[in-house]
Design an enzyme around this catalytic site. Structure first.
Site, PDB file in Angstrom:
ATOM      1  N   GLU A 145     -10.883  -8.457  -8.805  1.00  0.00           N
ATOM      2  CA  GLU A 145      -9.704  -9.264  -9.150  1.00  0.00           C
ATOM      3  C   GLU A 145      -9.449 -10.317  -8.073  1.00  0.00           C
ATOM      4  OE1 GLU A 145      -6.234  -7.078 -10.425  1.00  0.00           O
ATOM      5  OE2 GLU A 145      -7.442  -5.386 -11.078  1.00  0.00           O
ATOM      6  N   GLY A 193     -12.335  -1.538  -6.182  1.00  0.00           N
ATOM      7  CA  GLY A 193     -11.712  -2.838  -6.013  1.00  0.00           C
ATOM      8  C   GLY A 193     -10.232  -2.779  -6.312  1.00  0.00           C
ATOM      9  N   GLY A 194      -9.817  -3.441  -7.394  1.00  0.00           N
ATOM     10  CA  GLY A 194      -8.412  -3.464  -7.767  1.00  0.00           C
ATOM     11  C   GLY A 194      -7.757  -4.787  -7.430  1.00  0.00           C
ATOM     12  N   ASP A 252      -0.056  -8.719 -18.132  1.00  0.00           N
ATOM     13  CA  ASP A 252       0.183  -9.803 -17.168  1.00  0.00           C
ATOM     14  C   ASP A 252       0.001 -11.181 -17.808  1.00  0.00           C
ATOM     15  OD1 ASP A 252       0.749  -8.006 -15.221  1.00  0.00           O
ATOM     16  OD2 ASP A 252      -1.128  -8.210 -14.122  1.00  0.00           O
ATOM     17  N   MET A 259      -8.014  -6.240 -19.554  1.00  0.00           N
ATOM     18  CA  MET A 259      -6.662  -5.962 -19.056  1.00  0.00           C
ATOM     19  C   MET A 259      -5.661  -6.773 -19.875  1.00  0.00           C
ATOM     20  SD  MET A 259      -7.393  -5.809 -14.940  1.00  0.00           S
ATOM     21  CE  MET A 259      -8.656  -7.089 -14.872  1.00  0.00           C
ATOM     22  N   GLY A 303      -1.885  30.128 -13.494  1.00  0.00           N
ATOM     23  CA  GLY A 303      -1.982  28.814 -12.897  1.00  0.00           C
ATOM     24  C   GLY A 303      -2.656  28.899 -11.544  1.00  0.00           C
TER      25      GLY A 303
END
Length: 247
Positions: free
Chosen positions: A144, A102-103, A212, A209, A75
């Protein structure tokens, strides 16, 4: 904390890195946490991939990958989330990592970045330089949400400018075409502020999306990401199927 290497990346073709924030002061992009993105030690253990198609890849041979240290058990730590994503692309060259910009609640910032033609051009140029600097393959717009005719028109102009500049970059790249994708809401009310007829030919992929669809604004409880409309619920709202049938 989960990290990119928790994804069994032999099963995916695209990873979206979300989000790069909008720097309205400099007409540019920025990371909300640059140290986490580029410098923080992130564990990456290749052990769980030993039975995958990538079991013969030796990460230690890829000296150009950002790596902080190796341990005896195989690892090692990646140099930030981006370093780990770079390592994953070395193991699977078919994997693409796209940067989403963005978001949530980004409408005001996008409007600020596109207040004039010259600002839009500069922002797009800076955004493309940003993805090249940090090793992203392509770019995803997550505005958004446009909420009136002005923001609808500005989004269309932004898409057109990205298409123009990415086409130029593609013409200068041997064997590679830069792609542009966009996130769109499942709400048909919000979707009306996306000029799909004008932008669809410039977009490689629309990411719907499908969630929602119920929330604090609803008059009754129900599924948050229903595939089909609940005919027994007068307030069932939108559905994924309804959105795809939207014209």
């Amino acid at each position: 904390m989960h990290s990119p290497s928790d994804i069994l990346f032999s099963h995916v073709t695209i990873i979206y890195y979300a989000f790069a924030k909008l720097d309205t002061s400099n007409l540019d992009l920025m990371f909300a946490n640059e140290m986490l993105a580029t410098d923080e030690d992130i564990p990456f253990t290749a052990e769980k991939y030993k039975n995958s198609t990538f079991d013969k890849c030796d990460l230690k041979e890829n000296n150009d990958i950002p790596v902080k240290q190796f341990s005896d058990d195989g690892g090692h730590n990646s140099s930030g989330l981006l370093g780990q994503l770079t390592q994953m692309k070395k193991l699977n060259p078919k994997l693409k990592v796209m940067l989403s910009i963005g978001g949530a609640d980004s409408n005001k910032d996008f409007i600020q970045l596109t207040k004039s033609k010259s600002d839009t051009t500069k922002f797009v140029g800076n955004a493309i330089s940003f993805i090249k600097k940090y090793g992203f393959d392509d770019i995803d717009i997550d505005w958004e949400y446009p909420n009136d005719q002005e923001s609808k028109d500005k989004l269309t102009s932004l898409v057109n400018e990205f298409d123009t500049q990415l086409s130029i970059k593609s013409s200068l790249s041997v064997g590679y075409k830069f792609l542009l994708t966009i996130a769109v809401p499942s709400s048909q009310y919000q979707l009306a502020n996306f000029d799909l007829a004008s932008i669809h030919s410039k977009i490689a992929q629309f990411n719907v999306m499908g969630y929602d669809q119920k929330g604090s604004w609803s008059s009754s409880s129900g599924y948050q990401s229903n595939l089909f409309e609940d005919m027994n619920d007068p307030d069932s709202g939108d559905s994924v199927n309804g959105t795809f049938q939207h014209k």
